[in-house]
Motif scaffolding. Structure first.
Motif, PDB file in Angstrom:
ATOM      1  N   CYS A 226     -35.239 -87.435 -61.450  1.00 40.22           N
ATOM      2  CA  CYS A 226     -36.564 -87.520 -62.079  1.00 40.22           C
ATOM      3  C   CYS A 226     -36.422 -87.358 -63.589  1.00 40.22           C
ATOM      4  N   ALA A 227     -35.623 -86.363 -64.002  1.00 46.03           N
ATOM      5  CA  ALA A 227     -35.414 -86.145 -65.431  1.00 46.03           C
ATOM      6  C   ALA A 227     -34.705 -87.339 -66.043  1.00 46.03           C
ATOM      7  N   ALA A 228     -33.759 -87.939 -65.284  1.00 48.27           N
ATOM      8  CA  ALA A 228     -33.036 -89.108 -65.783  1.00 48.27           C
ATOM      9  C   ALA A 228     -33.999 -90.273 -66.000  1.00 48.27           C
ATOM     10  N   ALA A 229     -34.926 -90.462 -65.052  1.00 45.55           N
ATOM     11  CA  ALA A 229     -35.914 -91.532 -65.190  1.00 45.55           C
ATOM     12  C   ALA A 229     -36.772 -91.302 -66.428  1.00 45.55           C
ATOM     13  N   TYR A 230     -37.154 -90.044 -66.646  1.00 46.85           N
ATOM     14  CA  TYR A 230     -37.891 -89.710 -67.868  1.00 46.85           C
ATOM     15  C   TYR A 230     -37.076 -90.127 -69.093  1.00 46.85           C
ATOM     16  N   GLY A 231     -35.765 -89.827 -69.036  1.00 46.99           N
ATOM     17  CA  GLY A 231     -34.887 -90.149 -70.161  1.00 46.99           C
ATOM     18  C   GLY A 231     -34.868 -91.639 -70.470  1.00 46.99           C
ATOM     19  N   ILE A 232     -34.853 -92.475 -69.418  1.00 41.09           N
ATOM     20  CA  ILE A 232     -34.829 -93.930 -69.634  1.00 41.09           C
ATOM     21  C   ILE A 232     -36.115 -94.381 -70.320  1.00 41.09           C
TER      22      ILE A 232
END
Lengths: 571, 335
Positions: free
Chosen positions: A392-398
């Motif tokens: 989820c945090a990675a998706a936010y990062g993208i």
């Protein structure tokens, strides 16, 4: 010239004539008819615009079902399946998989239905919500809806056309997916396959309708996407929590569309009526959305904009400050929403510990696999939840890094900034800093919320230090996505979707990699493959340190790349 | 030293050649109009000049420096208004203005306030609620409020109403009076005519005409309209005259006016001509600079009752360059 010119001249009125009578009929039919005028024309236009996108989704989903069905039949013998059934009784198994119908006689197709439906609904749900926002709210933001609305097009026509295309797309996927299940071997059945795929696509249509509602409420397409995704995550969590309370579903499960196709029990004891819940939910959501749209102006949210400050605060004087100003809202809401989700997950830990004890005493096979220590279950569960939180945090990062940068560029706003004495590198460094920091903050909040939830209900086996170590181990892998997204922005500006593909790949590898016995180099594509399972394995800093170097290299690549290419202007 | 010095600039996008050997110079304190139809390459030129695009060939120098390799130092000295203004939707207009002008360095709150008032812009509204004209005003205020040596304005009045256009004109005149350099890209001729000392006309990526307005006017015809007492035929026969029409007033003897010449677009006699004395002929024609002397002498010889001579407008200049380009397009559409 005359001969060739004559053709289009006669062709044009011929194509126009059939439209006239229906057009007039729309006007006479009163408000309902006129609000839908032009629907089919728009639907055709959407098909034309999205033909590649629609095909890719259909092929990918069919391939997934096909591969899953074939692989389970060929890789697993009955004993392995029985062991897998035991795993599916564990909390992680329930969250990752399904409610657990047919666990006593776990055949390949039962496994496909039990473990696959959640992900089919999730994938199709994301497809549906992106499709809906793309053709409704995003069209308004871009000003194209205005152009279209000025024609003889009804108020609800764009939304209805969007849903028509989505329904057709889901119908195609249903049939293709049902055919793909026939590859599943002895217990394959077209009717059950149809039930599984039909139920799943209807649930996805519900998510699409949720997105339509979000498009009505939100002031921008980005907010609408965020709201719809949050809704999807919530419904996912509700189903998982409901099934954790009671195997084969508790009352809570029934509040989520994820549960409805699962409760149709395909390949176990097929029943059709839960599909009606999806149909009813879609109709209710559409009625509400239509009602809201009558109260709303084109291009605006339901909540009107208030007057803001006439002067900028004194700190708004650098690209870094602006990047923070633009993204702090999204970060705040993500922290709040995901924090609550992981806090709630943490509070389930005590129930899970009890469940683990019962399972070990009842199922000797499990005890053999995992040891008699029930804490193995909690550790395994926490590892899984941590992976979800990190993704989820990675998706936010993208979204915060490459996708945000690309939006700044294509809108023409980047041009205005770079025409000022701001170097490209300084600008991108600012975007990267804010994106990486935001991702890190989100992961910290997520892990802290998870730990706080578990500690609050008295589960203190993984202590705070262990959570801290897990956080540190997962952070570098999580940041890879933001850094990759920025590097893609700098070198392949149109290829920003590749970062999302990495998320999908990580997901596939994490869920099915070991089960399908994928070779090591394939599993190695996932950054999380290099991260030790922090709650079940010993901490080994080698992997995370290597990933930290990958983060640095990708960020450096991004900064080099942006200096070398032309900047697209708005248009 | 030239503030802007572009020589032989070329830039292609795939197979499309957007700039094809363009030359453009702007000297210190010069206000240069940069005229061309849509798609001629004006915005591409400006983007190369700002270092956003890299030139394929030729050179583009800004304050003597290379805008691609050293944009930051050069941008400190200029202010820019893009043709299509995009703002941050969730910032207010005031915040956008402050941010953009702070990026450039020094800000002048008094000047900002004055400009906001002159352009009648409410800075408290969110940028996404602004109309095109209001977004344009935000970019204009941000640029004009900053103290720059060069102002690069890309179709800055698109979307502004005539009142606001007048305010803009005054502001640019003030800049000219202070000795600032301005590059004003536009396809509005009257705007360029009002503001610019020099003009470069661009077509299909090349500068087809460049010079002061006076110089350029020499290239075009003067429109002469006179009521002549004597014989008009010798005047009509002078080489270098075009669009000739002559007309005898209604009721006068001698029948129809003689329509001489073979000008392709010669207009018919003007039947609604005003009262003219008996025996006189109303004559209008367009005269090439080289033929002007002879026409005036001939007019004087035949005797003139009234006469007007209007200088060529930039419009004529413009149409002269693009008229032939539009013609084949129109006929293609008809086919």
């Amino acid at each position: 010239m005359n001969a060739s010119g004559a053709e289009p001249l006669t062709a044009r009125p011929a194509a126009g004539t059939p439209r006239h009578p229906s057009h007039r009929a729309d006007v006479h039919r009163g408000p309902v008819g006129s609000e839908l005028a032009g629907t089919l024309m728009i639907a055709r236009h959407i098909l034309r615009r999205d033909r590649v996108r629609l095909c890719v989704w259909a092929i990918a989903l069919t391939a997934f079902v096909l591969y899953f069905s074939v692989a389970l039949r060929t890789v697993f013998d009955p004993e392995a399946l029985a062991a897998r059934a035991a795993v599916m009784r564990t909390p992680s198994g329930i969250v990752m998989g399904g409610p657990g119908y047919g666990l006593d006689h776990y055949t390949p197709m039962v496994a496909v239905a039990n473990e696959g439906i959640t992900w089919i609904v999730a994938a199709l749900g994301i497809m549906s919500l992106l499709h809906v926002v793309r053709h409704t709210r995003a069209e308004e933001d871009a000003g194209r809806a205005e152009l279209m609305g000025a024609g003889a097009v009804g108020r609800h026509a764009p939304a209805l056309a969007t849903l028509l295309v989505l329904t057709a797309q889901l119908l195609v996927i249903t049939v293709l997916g049902a055919l793909a299940t026939l590859a599943g071997g002895d217990d394959a059945s077209f009717l059950d396959g149809l039930g599984m795929m039909g139920g799943s696509t209807l649930a996805a249509l519900v998510i699409g309708a949720v997105a339509l509602l979000a498009s009505e409420v939100a002031a921008t397409s980005r907010t609408a996407t965020g709201l719809a995704l949050a809704g999807l995550a919530l419904l996912f969590a509700v189903r998982a929590a409901g099934d954790l309370i009671h195997r084969e579903g508790s009352l809570l499960s029934w509040f989520s569309p994820f549960a409805w196709p699962q409760q149709m029990r395909p390949f176990v004891d097929l029943r059709w009526w839960p599909a009606l819940l999806s149909v009813a939910a879609v109709l209710v959501l559409l009625a509400v959305a239509a009602g809201l749209s009558r109260r709303r102006d084109l291009g605006r949210g339901l909540v009107a904009d208030r007057a803001g400050r006439s002067q900028a605060t004194s700190w708004l004087r650098s690209p870094l400050a602006l990047a923070w100003r633009q993204q702090r809202g999204m970060l705040l809401w993500s922290c709040l929403g995901l924090g609550l989700l992981w806090l709630a997950t943490g509070t389930m830990m005590s129930t899970l510990a009890d469940m683990g004890r019962d399972l070990v005493s009842q199922t000797p096979a499990l005890a053999g696999m995992l040891g008699s220590d029930s804490s193995a279950f909690t550790g395994q569960f926490l590892d899984l939840i941590l992976l979800f939180a990190a993704l989820c945090a990675a998706a936010y990062g993208i979204v915060a890094s490459g996708q945000h940068c690309r939006a700044e560029e294509t809108s023409g706003r980047l041009e205005a900034v770079l025409a000022a004495p701001v170097s490209r590198r300084r600008w991108l460094t600012a975007q990267l800093l804010v994106a990486l920091t935001g991702t890190a903050v989100l992961l910290v909040v997520s892990v802290a919320a998870l730990a706080a939830g578990a500690l609050a209900v008295g589960v203190d086996d993984p202590d705070v230090g262990r959570y801290g170590a897990a956080l540190l181990a997962h952070l570098p892998a999580t940041l890879v996505f933001a850094a990759l997204s920025a590097a893609l922005f700098a070198w392949v500006p149109r290829g920003g979707g590749l970062a999302w593909m990495l998320i999908a790949v990580v997901f596939g590898i994490a869920m099915f990699g070991e089960m399908l016995d994928l070779p090591d180099w394939v599993q190695g594509i996932s950054p999380f493959h290099w991260v030790p399972d922090s709650f079940t394995e010993d901490t080994d800093p080698a992997g995370p340190l290597m990933l930290l170097a990958v983060d640095a290299v990708l960020s450096a690549l991004a900064l080099v790349g942006i200096g070398r290419r032309a900047i697209d202007g708005g248009l | 030293m030239s503030v802007i010095d572009i020589r032989e600039l070329t830039k292609s996008f795939g197979h499309t050649r957007a700039l094809d050997g363009l030359d453009l110079q702007v000297g210190e304190g010069e206000v240069r109009g940069f005229l061309g139809p849509n798609g001629a390459g004006k915005s591409t030129t400006i983007r190369v000049l700002l270092g956003l695009l890299r030139a394929d060939g030729g050179s583009a120098r800004l304050f003597g420096g290379d805008p691609w390799s050293d944009p930051v130092a050069l941008h400190r000295r200029l202010a820019y208004v893009p043709g299509d203004v995009a703002l941050w939707p969730n910032l207010t207009g005031g915040e956008c203005i402050d941010y953009l002008s702070r990026l450039r360095g020094r800000t002048d709150p008094a000047r900002r306030a004055a400009l906001l008032e002159r352009f009648e812009l409410d800075p408290r509204k969110k940028a996404r609620t602004y109309s095109k004209g209001n977004r344009q005003k935000v970019a204009l205020v941000a640029a004009l409020a900053s103290d720059a040596e060069l102002y690069v304005l890309d179709e800055p009045t698109s979307g502004l109403d005539p009142l606001m256009e007048a305010v803009f004109t005054q502001e640019v005149r003030a800049l000219r009076d202070q000795g600032r350099s301005v590059l004003l890209s536009s396809h509005i001729l009257s705007e360029v005519e009002k503001l610019c000392d020099t003009v470069t006309i661009i077509r299909a990526g090349r500068a087809v005409e460049s010079g002061t307005l006076t110089q350029l006017r020499h290239l075009t015809r003067t429109r002469v309209s006179a009521v002549v007492r004597g014989d008009v035929r010798p005047i009509l026969a002078i080489p270098g005259t075009h669009e000739r029409t002559s007309e005898r007033p209604v009721g006068a003897d001698g029948g129809d006016g003689a329509v001489g010449g073979a000008g392709a677009g010669a207009a018919g006699p003007d039947r609604a001509a005003g009262p003219v004395g008996t025996g006189t002929t109303r004559l209008t024609l367009e005269v090439e600079p080289s033929a002007l002397d002879e026409v005036l002498r001939a007019l004087a010889r035949e005797g003139v009752e009234t006469m007007t001579a209007s200088p060529p407008s930039l419009e004529d200049l413009f149409l002269g360059h693009y008229g032939d380009q539009h013609a084949p397009q129109a006929s293609r559409e008809r086919a």
